[in-house]
Design an enzyme around this catalytic site. Structure first.
Site, mmCIF file in Angstrom:
data_model
loop_
_atom_site.group_PDB
_atom_site.id
_atom_site.type_symbol
_atom_site.label_atom_id
_atom_site.label_comp_id
_atom_site.label_asym_id
_atom_site.label_seq_id
_atom_site.Cartn_x
_atom_site.Cartn_y
_atom_site.Cartn_z
ATOM 1 N N HIS A 355 0.802 -1.227 0.000
ATOM 2 C CA HIS A 355 0.000 0.000 0.000
ATOM 3 C C HIS A 355 0.833 1.275 0.000
ATOM 4 O O HIS A 355 0.293 2.353 0.225
ATOM 5 C CB HIS A 355 -0.918 0.033 1.228
ATOM 6 C CG HIS A 355 -2.139 -0.814 1.116
ATOM 7 N ND1 HIS A 355 -3.286 -0.411 0.462
ATOM 8 C CD2 HIS A 355 -2.400 -2.072 1.557
ATOM 9 C CE1 HIS A 355 -4.197 -1.361 0.520
ATOM 10 N NE2 HIS A 355 -3.678 -2.386 1.177
ATOM 11 N N LYS A 543 -8.584 13.605 4.839
ATOM 12 C CA LYS A 543 -7.700 12.440 4.819
ATOM 13 C C LYS A 543 -6.675 12.588 5.929
ATOM 14 O O LYS A 543 -6.571 13.656 6.548
ATOM 15 C CB LYS A 543 -7.018 12.266 3.468
ATOM 16 C CG LYS A 543 -6.290 13.507 2.960
ATOM 17 C CD LYS A 543 -5.716 13.263 1.564
ATOM 18 C CE LYS A 543 -6.798 13.291 0.518
ATOM 19 N NZ LYS A 543 -6.923 12.058 -0.240
ATOM 20 N N ARG A 544 -5.945 11.552 6.176
ATOM 21 C CA ARG A 544 -4.921 11.584 7.221
ATOM 22 C C ARG A 544 -3.977 12.763 7.002
ATOM 23 O O ARG A 544 -3.627 13.094 5.877
ATOM 24 C CB ARG A 544 -4.148 10.260 7.201
ATOM 25 C CG ARG A 544 -3.048 10.101 8.216
ATOM 26 C CD ARG A 544 -2.607 8.644 8.272
ATOM 27 N NE ARG A 544 -2.228 8.126 6.970
ATOM 28 C CZ ARG A 544 -0.973 8.156 6.483
ATOM 29 N NH1 ARG A 544 -0.007 8.701 7.205
ATOM 30 N NH2 ARG A 544 -0.694 7.649 5.308
ATOM 31 N N LYS A 549 0.558 14.363 1.804
ATOM 32 C CA LYS A 549 -0.819 14.626 1.378
ATOM 33 C C LYS A 549 -1.063 16.115 1.188
ATOM 34 O O LYS A 549 -2.091 16.525 0.649
ATOM 35 C CB LYS A 549 -1.805 14.033 2.385
ATOM 36 C CG LYS A 549 -1.743 12.500 2.402
ATOM 37 C CD LYS A 549 -2.733 11.896 3.380
ATOM 38 C CE LYS A 549 -2.602 10.383 3.456
ATOM 39 N NZ LYS A 549 -3.114 9.677 2.278
ATOM 40 N N THR A 651 -8.719 6.448 -1.772
ATOM 41 C CA THR A 651 -10.107 6.055 -2.010
ATOM 42 C C THR A 651 -11.064 7.204 -1.739
ATOM 43 O O THR A 651 -12.204 7.175 -2.203
ATOM 44 C CB THR A 651 -10.505 4.854 -1.131
ATOM 45 O OG1 THR A 651 -10.209 5.139 0.243
ATOM 46 C CG2 THR A 651 -9.769 3.596 -1.558
ATOM 47 N N LYS A 655 -14.787 8.174 -3.508
ATOM 48 C CA LYS A 655 -16.034 8.484 -2.791
ATOM 49 C C LYS A 655 -16.581 9.837 -3.221
ATOM 50 O O LYS A 655 -17.792 10.009 -3.425
ATOM 51 C CB LYS A 655 -15.775 8.473 -1.283
ATOM 52 C CG LYS A 655 -15.396 7.117 -0.725
ATOM 53 C CD LYS A 655 -14.711 7.236 0.635
ATOM 54 C CE LYS A 655 -14.048 5.914 1.006
ATOM 55 N NZ LYS A 655 -13.048 6.068 2.067
#
Length: 814
Positions: A355, A543-544, A549, A651, A655
């Site tokens: 991952h 998100k985290r 990110k 993901t 969504k």
């Protein structure tokens, strides 16, 4: 019995009386919630039993999905939806004077996961059951989740997430299925009749108690199982001495040390004791799970050499990689197989999903720690490594120089990803780009040795939760246009494409989006006392919190807009609310500083008399599945802006596109495939490519300071971090400033700033033409079926697991 409002009302009243001794008038919402769960379990359990019976009778091959996380969210609505009872339960509750949403909120999100890894696992379980595929989840029953996040004076504060404070209504404790797991001790080697024997002595015993959670398939009789293991102690495993009066306190210490193993999700591993605890967790899951699998398999009276014909074990990321040596231990020591036969069985049975491309996420553990905690496993890992390295030396002379970096055990470290790759028959990435990077760069030497093992399985999401349940208004509009077959076959959402330019359909989509925005605005007003314009662009970054990110890049754009509004008070700008939701790991100082900065910027903007007319910024605390279900249906813009090459898949992007948001994103992870499906006109792509990132890293010629010096807009943004503009303390955000300039901007925030701003301008311009925006939104919804986890699971089932649908008949008592 066909369920309707009348008989359900009667059932509910009877359950309240029999279980809680209360009348309907006396009942609280919690009483009603628990009564509903008990009624549902009466319906679920017979099918659950029949499912397992059918698998056994048909000798169905089953997949066991090992994951340290299963981010389930609330189960009550999902179970009701899959059972076809959601509408009648809502109608019944309303007729009895209860608000269905208030009743459903009595269920806490299960604290079994943190981010995308765990949510993916939960979506996979839903798809396995809905596709009638035989599958088990294997996880840990954490007493406390990661943490409950509170924001105090702008800072993240971590509180215990005691999600099990109330009874978890869906689980069933299986004390009779308890497993003993052993830690530490010594291994004695002896030869008996010419065979090596290994005796484990002086070990610490831990009892693994399974708690089973039913996973209900959509509109079928299949009920699969998520098995969660809890570490518990018994007096049988503690030696009392009548001469020692302090044994009681020793026992309490012993009991506490045992129960810590399943107490917290992801204990802090920045210190030695935390590392020990995390390793114990991983082995605890692996050993308990494998022992239970072999026990069940042996009841079928099948030879062990045929294990891979009936069982496949999927490792979800590196955390359960000890599956490889533990399966070897069980086959060698308990089943008395020879090495070659045990190794063949292991390699034919285990599959591995990677991952990440981040080196820090590819776990490595100190050799001495593994040897101390798992002495027999250490011997097996050592032998696997010796044989693997000898194979490389003799069979791949061109890789001899690479052996130290390919070894499982090297320089005092055990490389868990290497262990998983060597011991598996399949190694899959989770997006096309990610898999290419694994094969061509990160794991290139392994791809040379095992070219047939590498494959791609792009992640997916369950459309039943993320569209049908989370956004029923949109689901109804879709069904009115193209029928309901898309619920079973989400790829049929592509039938919406002809409606993309239909003004009536566009208007229906717009009405749903506006209603969802109003609901979100109400939530924000109630919880944060902030009034937002329900016609504004809702721009979400959920998100985290991690450097790659790049929540920081998003925030720099917001500060730039703030500066622009200050310079031009009469500017005309489409109102926009920027919503962040994220948790930072407790020990990740940089990420926690970014949260503080987001809140400081929000405080400044939201209270400015003119800027607040155009912009609002909000950090929603304690982001989790239930909160995501509130945000995603209202979103217009999906922030997917990770540094290219760093995000394996993502993901959240799927969504959000499924709910009609348009993606602004880098060419990273599954963004690339989303762009291929929707076309370049229907996604806002920016930034450097993964190849450019690799080139910078190889040449070492990236200079962050050049971008700071040469872009006035960027310099104006960054200077506000260190001149007390957003904080009374001039050191609050200096670490962020210096990490970008003096640590040379590891994730290329400054490099992508100009491209990001230009693309955000294009977002704003496009939104002003609502017909164009709605057309693009519908195109995204239409192509989102390609990113259903049903598609992903079918590919796993056909290409890796070789498992097949098994029809479960209706239980006779139903």
């Amino acid at each position: 019995m066909t369920m309707n409002v009348d008989n359900l009302s009667q059932l509910l009243k009877e359950k309240l009386t029999s279980s809680f001794g209360k009348s309907l008038e006396e009942a609280t919402t919690k009483d009603v919630f628990q009564s509903i769960c008990l009624i549902m379990k009466d319906s679920i359990h017979p099918n659950w039993q029949m499912t397992q019976q059918t698998y056994d009778e048909n000798e169905s091959k089953q997949v066991y999905y090992f994951s340290m996380e299963f981010l389930l969210g609330r189960m009550i609505e999902t179970n009701l939806l899959n059972m076809g009872l959601l509408d009648v339960y809502k109608e019944t509750l309303t007729s009895l004077g209860f608000n269905p949403e208030e009743v459903f909120r009595e269920e806490h999100d299960a604290g079994l996961g943190n981010g995308g890894l765990g949510r993916l696992a939960a979506c996979f379980l839903d798809s396995l059951a809905s596709l009638q595929l035989p599958g088990y989840g294997m996880g840990i029953r954490y007493k406390y989740g990661l943490f409950q996040q509170k924001v105090v004076n702008g800072y993240q504060v971590e509180l215990p997430d005691y999600w099990l404070e109330d009874e978890y209504m869906w689980e069933t404790k299986r004390t009779d299925k308890a497993i003993e797991v052993r830690f530490g001790g010594t291994v004695e080697t002896s030869t008996i009749n010419g065979e090596l024997h290994f005796q484990h002595h002086d070990y610490e015993r831990v009892l693994a108690i399974p708690y089973d959670v039913p996973i209900v398939g959509y509109d079928n009789n299949t009920v699969n199982t998520l098995r969660l293991w809890s570490a518990e102690s018994t007096t049988n495993h503690f030696h009392f001495h009548s001469s020692r009066g302090h044994d009681y306190y020793h026992y309490l210490d012993y009991k506490r040390s045992i129960e810590k193993i399943s107490e917290f999700l992801y204990p802090d591993d920045s210190y030695y004791e935390g590392k020990i605890l995390r390793l114990k967790q991983q082995y605890f899951l692996v050993s308990a799970g494998l022992q239970s699998i072999l026990q069940r398999y042996k009841k079928r009276n099948k030879p062990l050499k045929e294990l891979s014909k009936h069982v496949v074990i999927q490792i979800n990321d590196t955390h359960p990689s000890l599956v490889v040596p533990e399966l070897m231990r069980l086959l060698l020591d308990d089943e008395r197989l020879g090495w070659d036969e045990a190794w063949a069985i292991t390699q034919e049975t285990v599959a591995y999903t990677n991952h990440t491309t981040l080196s820090e996420a590819l776990e490595k553990w100190p050799e001495d720690m593994i040897e101390t905690l798992f002495p027999r496993l250490y011997q097996i890992i050592y032998e696997i490594n010796e044989r693997f390295c000898k194979m490389l030396w003799f069979d791949y002379p061109e890789l001899r120089e690479k052996i130290p970096e390919m070894a499982i055990l090297a320089y005092g470290q055990i490389h868990m990803a290497h262990l998983a790759m060597v011991g598996s028959f399949s190694i899959n990435g989770v997006a096309k780009l990610h898999t290419s990077i694994l094969k061509d760069r990160v794991m290139k030497p392994f791809h040379i040795v095992y070219p047939d093992r590498f494959n791609n399985k792009t992640n997916g999401i369950t459309h039943r939760r993320w569209l049908l349940n989370a956004n029923p208004g949109l689901a109804n509009v879709i069904s009115e246009a193209i029928g309901t077959d898309w619920i079973r076959k989400p790829e049929q959402l592509v039938s919406l494409l002809p409606y993309a330019t239909d003004p009536a359909f566009q208007d229906a989509i717009a009405r749903v989006k506006h209603e969802n925005k109003k609901k979100l605005a109400t939530y924000i007003k109630q919880h944060y006392n902030l009034t937002i314009d329900d016609h504004a662009i809702v721009d979400v970054h959920i998100k985290r919190l991690h450097g790659y990110k790049r929540q920081l890049l998003n925030l720099f754009h917001i500060i730039h807009l703030y500066n622009t509004c200050l310079e031009n008070p009469d500017i005309k700008m489409t109102p926009r609310i920027f919503i962040f939701g994220a948790k930072a790991a407790p020990g990740y100082t940089f990420a926690k500083q970014v949260i503080k900065l987001i809140n400081a910027v929000a405080e400044k903007i939201n209270h400015h008399p003119t800027v607040s007319k155009h912009l609002k910024v909000l950090f929603l605390e304690n982001y989790q599945v239930t909160l995501a279900e509130q945000i995603i249906p209202a979103a217009d813009v999906s922030e997917q802006i990770s540094t290219a090459s760093k995000e394996a898949s993502g993901t959240g992007n799927m969504k959000l596109m499924m709910n009609g948001a348009l993606t602004i994103g880098t060419q990273d992870g599954a963004n690339v495939e989303i762009g291929e499906y929707v076309g370049s006109d229907n996604i806002f792509t920016f930034g450097i490519t993964s190849e450019e990132v690799f080139n910078y890293q190889m040449r070492g010629d990236y200079r962050a300071r050049d971008y700071y010096n040469n872009d006035r807009r960027l310099r104006n943004v960054m200077d506000l971090l260190v001149n007390q503009h957003f904080s009374g303390d001039d050191v609050d955000f200096k670490d962020i400033f210096y990490s970008l300039l003096y640590n040379n901007d590891e994730y290329f925030v400054l490099r992508d700033f100009d491209s990001y701003l230009s693309t955000q301008n294009r977002v704003d311009h496009t939104y002003q033409n609502q017909r164009d925006w709605l057309q693009k939104s519908i195109v995204n919804i239409a192509h989102s079926g390609a990113f259903s986890s049903d598609r992903t699971i079918r590919q796993y089932a056909e290409d890796i697991w070789n498992i097949h649908p098994t029809t479960v008949p209706t239980h006779p008592i139903l």
